[in-house]
Design an enzyme around this catalytic site. Structure first.
Site, mmCIF file in Angstrom:
data_model
loop_
_atom_site.group_PDB
_atom_site.id
_atom_site.type_symbol
_atom_site.label_atom_id
_atom_site.label_comp_id
_atom_site.label_asym_id
_atom_site.label_seq_id
_atom_site.Cartn_x
_atom_site.Cartn_y
_atom_site.Cartn_z
ATOM 1 N N PRO A 170 -21.129 8.664 -12.303
ATOM 2 C CA PRO A 170 -21.068 8.740 -13.882
ATOM 3 C C PRO A 170 -20.473 9.950 -14.476
ATOM 4 C CG PRO A 170 -23.271 8.631 -13.093
ATOM 5 C CD PRO A 170 -22.376 8.509 -11.809
ATOM 6 N N ASP A 171 -20.005 10.127 -15.614
ATOM 7 C CA ASP A 171 -19.644 11.347 -16.286
ATOM 8 C C ASP A 171 -20.692 11.797 -16.884
ATOM 9 O OD1 ASP A 171 -19.718 9.744 -18.583
ATOM 10 O OD2 ASP A 171 -17.530 9.923 -18.861
ATOM 11 N N PHE A 172 -20.528 12.721 -17.727
ATOM 12 C CA PHE A 172 -21.562 13.209 -18.574
ATOM 13 C C PHE A 172 -21.879 12.797 -19.895
ATOM 14 C CE2 PHE A 172 -22.190 18.018 -17.049
ATOM 15 C CZ PHE A 172 -22.758 17.546 -15.902
ATOM 16 N N ARG A 173 -20.773 12.389 -20.423
ATOM 17 C CA ARG A 173 -20.664 12.310 -22.213
ATOM 18 C C ARG A 173 -20.130 10.884 -22.375
ATOM 19 N NH1 ARG A 173 -19.385 17.429 -21.003
ATOM 20 N NH2 ARG A 173 -20.568 19.023 -22.022
ATOM 21 N N ASN A 227 -14.742 18.880 -11.214
ATOM 22 C CA ASN A 227 -15.667 18.116 -10.623
ATOM 23 C C ASN A 227 -16.223 18.885 -9.235
ATOM 24 O OD1 ASN A 227 -15.000 16.243 -12.387
ATOM 25 N ND2 ASN A 227 -13.720 15.254 -11.147
ATOM 26 N N ASP A 229 -17.492 16.809 -6.821
ATOM 27 C CA ASP A 229 -17.824 15.458 -5.713
ATOM 28 C C ASP A 229 -16.924 15.703 -4.826
ATOM 29 O OD1 ASP A 229 -15.224 14.853 -6.789
ATOM 30 O OD2 ASP A 229 -15.972 13.934 -8.321
ATOM 31 N N HIS A 286 -16.004 24.445 -11.036
ATOM 32 C CA HIS A 286 -17.587 24.493 -11.474
ATOM 33 C C HIS A 286 -18.319 24.428 -9.899
ATOM 34 C CE1 HIS A 286 -16.944 23.161 -15.795
ATOM 35 N NE2 HIS A 286 -16.504 24.466 -15.600
#
Ligand code: CNA
Length: 318
Positions: free
Chosen positions: A60-63, A134, A136, A153
Site C-alpha cells: 500500500p502507499d501512504f496517502r 520506495n 521495497d 529514502h
C-alpha cells in the site's frame, strides 16, 4: 540577455510567447512526449518514483484514501500517523514500526510491469538515473542496475545495528520481522533498523552526490506514482533544465507547489497554466502508463519478455 529575459518571464509567468523558445515538444501531450522519445531527442532520461509504482505489487502507499497506510494505523495508538516513521519515536518505541512491517511485507517481492519498463529504458541506453522514494527493493528485483538506482529514502536491502553498526542482509531482517520480535543485534543486543530513511534522518549521501549533475543533464523527466508531497524529493522536478519535458504518470494530478514551496522558490508542475509548454499528465495506473508508453514506442514485445523474467539479474543468475 535572452537568458535573463527568459528567467524573469518564467518566474513571472508571462505566458506562451516567452516560452516558445524553450518548447521542445511538438504537442504538449502524451503523444508529443512519445514522439520526442521516438525521434531520438532524449538520451538522458531521469525517472522519479513513489509508492504508487508498487501498489500493484501488493504494497500500500501512504496517502491514497482508504487503502493508504495513513488511513490504517488506528490500532497502533500513535500520536500522529507519521510517527511510525519518525526516528525519535522509533528510538523510544520500535514495536509499532516492526508490527506494521510484518503486516506489509509482501509474501513475494515481484516487480510490476512499470518496474520492468524502467529496466527497458536502461536497456535502451536512455536511462540516466532512476530516483525512487520506495524502500521495497523492487527496482533491484526488476534488474535495474545498482549504478542507475538512487534509493532516496533508503532501502530494506540492508539493515544496521543501531548500537555497533553491524550489517545484516534483507533475508535476515525478513526472518526477524516474521519472528514477531523487535530485531536485535546478534553481537551487542541493540535494535537493528532497516536502512530506510525515517522522518528526522538525512537522505543518503549518494542522493546529494548525484542529484546535481543528473538533473542538469536530464532531457526528459518521467514521474511515476507519487503525490510529490515529501521534500526534498519533490523539489527535483524544479531542478531539470527549462527545456526538459516532464511527464507525470499517476492516478491524480499533483506537483502544484503550496505556498511554502513557492516561498522557497519552487514552481512545481504547470499542467493547467496557460504558459505550460512542457508538462504532461497521464492519469491512470503506473502499469497502464508503462504499457501505453511501450505501445507508443513499439517496445511491447520487449516489455512482455522482461515481464516474463523471474527478476534475477544476469550476474546473479549465472
Ligand atoms: P504517497 O504520498 O502515498 O502517494 C502515492 C501516489 O501514488 C498518490 O498520488 C496516488 O494517487 C498514486 N497512486 C497510487 N496507486 C497508484 C497506481 N497504481 N498507479 C499510479 N498512481 C498511483 O506516496 P509517495 O511515494 O509520494 O510518498 C513518499 C513516501 C512514501 C516515501 O517516503 C516512501 O518511502 C513511502 N512509501 C514507500 C512504499 C514502498 O516502498 N513501496 C510504500 C508506502 C510508502
Amino acid at each position: 540577455m535572452e537568458k535573463i529575459r527568459q528567467f524573469f518571464a518564467q518566474k513571472l509567468n508571462l505566458g506562451s510567447a516567452s516560452n516558445e523558445s524553450l518548447k521542445v515538444l511538438e504537442t504538449v501531450d502524451f503523444d508529443g512526449v512519445m514522439k520526442y522519445i521516438r525521434d531520438g531527442c532524449c538520451k538522458s532520461v531521469v525517472t522519479m518514483a513513489g509508492a504508487g509504482m508498487s501498489t500493484s505489487a501488493g504494497i500500500p502507499d501512504f496517502r491514497s484514501p482508504g487503502s493508504g497506510l495513513y488511513d490504517n494505523l488506528g490500532k497502533y495508538d500513535l500520536p500522529r500517523p507519521e510517527a511510525v516513521f519518525d526516528i525519535s519515536f522509533f528510538e523510544k518505541n520500535p514495536q509499532p514500526f516492526f508490527d506494521l512491517a510484518r503486516q506489509l511485507y509482501p509474501s513475494e517481492l515481484k516487480p510490476t510491469i512499470c518496474h520492468r519498463f524502467i529496466r527497458l529504458l536502461e536497456q535502451k541506453g536512455l536511462l540516466l538515473r532512476h530516483y525512487t522514494q520506495n524502500i521495497d527493493t523492487l527496482e533491484r528485483a526488476a534488474g535495474v542496475s545498482d549504478e542507475r538506482i538512487v534509493e532516496a529514502h533508503g532501502t530494506f536491502h540492508t539493515s544496521h545495528c543501531t548500537g555497533c553498526r553491524q550489517r545484516y542482509d534483507q533475508q535476515w531482517m525478513k526472518d526477524q520481522i516474521f519472528s514477531e520480535d523487535v530485531p536485535k543485534c546478534e553481537s551487542c543486543g541493540a535494535v537493528v533498523k532497516p536502512d530506510i530513511v525515517f522522518f528526522g534522518e538525512n537522505l543518503p549521501s549518494r542522493f546529494f552526490r548525484l542529484v546535481q549533475d543528473d538533473l542538469k543533464k536530464c532531457d526528459l523527466l518521467i514521474i511515476f506514482g507519487t503525490s510529490l508531497a515529501v521534500q526534498p524529493f519533490a523539489s527535483l522536478v524544479d531542478r531539470v533544465p527549462d527545456t526538459c519535458p516532464r511527464l507525470l504518470v499517476n492516478k491524480e494530478k499533483c506537483g502544484r507547489p503550496n505556498l511554502l514551496m513557492r516561498m522557497m522558490g519552487q514552481s512545481g508542475l504547470e499542467f493547467d497554466s496557460s504558459s505550460n509548454y512542457r508538462d504532461v499528465a497521464w492519469l491512470g495506473t503506473c502499469d497502464d502508463g508503462a504499457v501505453a508508453m511501450a505501445a507508443a514506442l513499439g517496445w511491447q514485445e520487449e516489455l512482455r519478455r522482461l515481464q516474463g523474467e523471474d527478476g534475477a539479474r544476469p550476474e546473479e543468475a549465472a
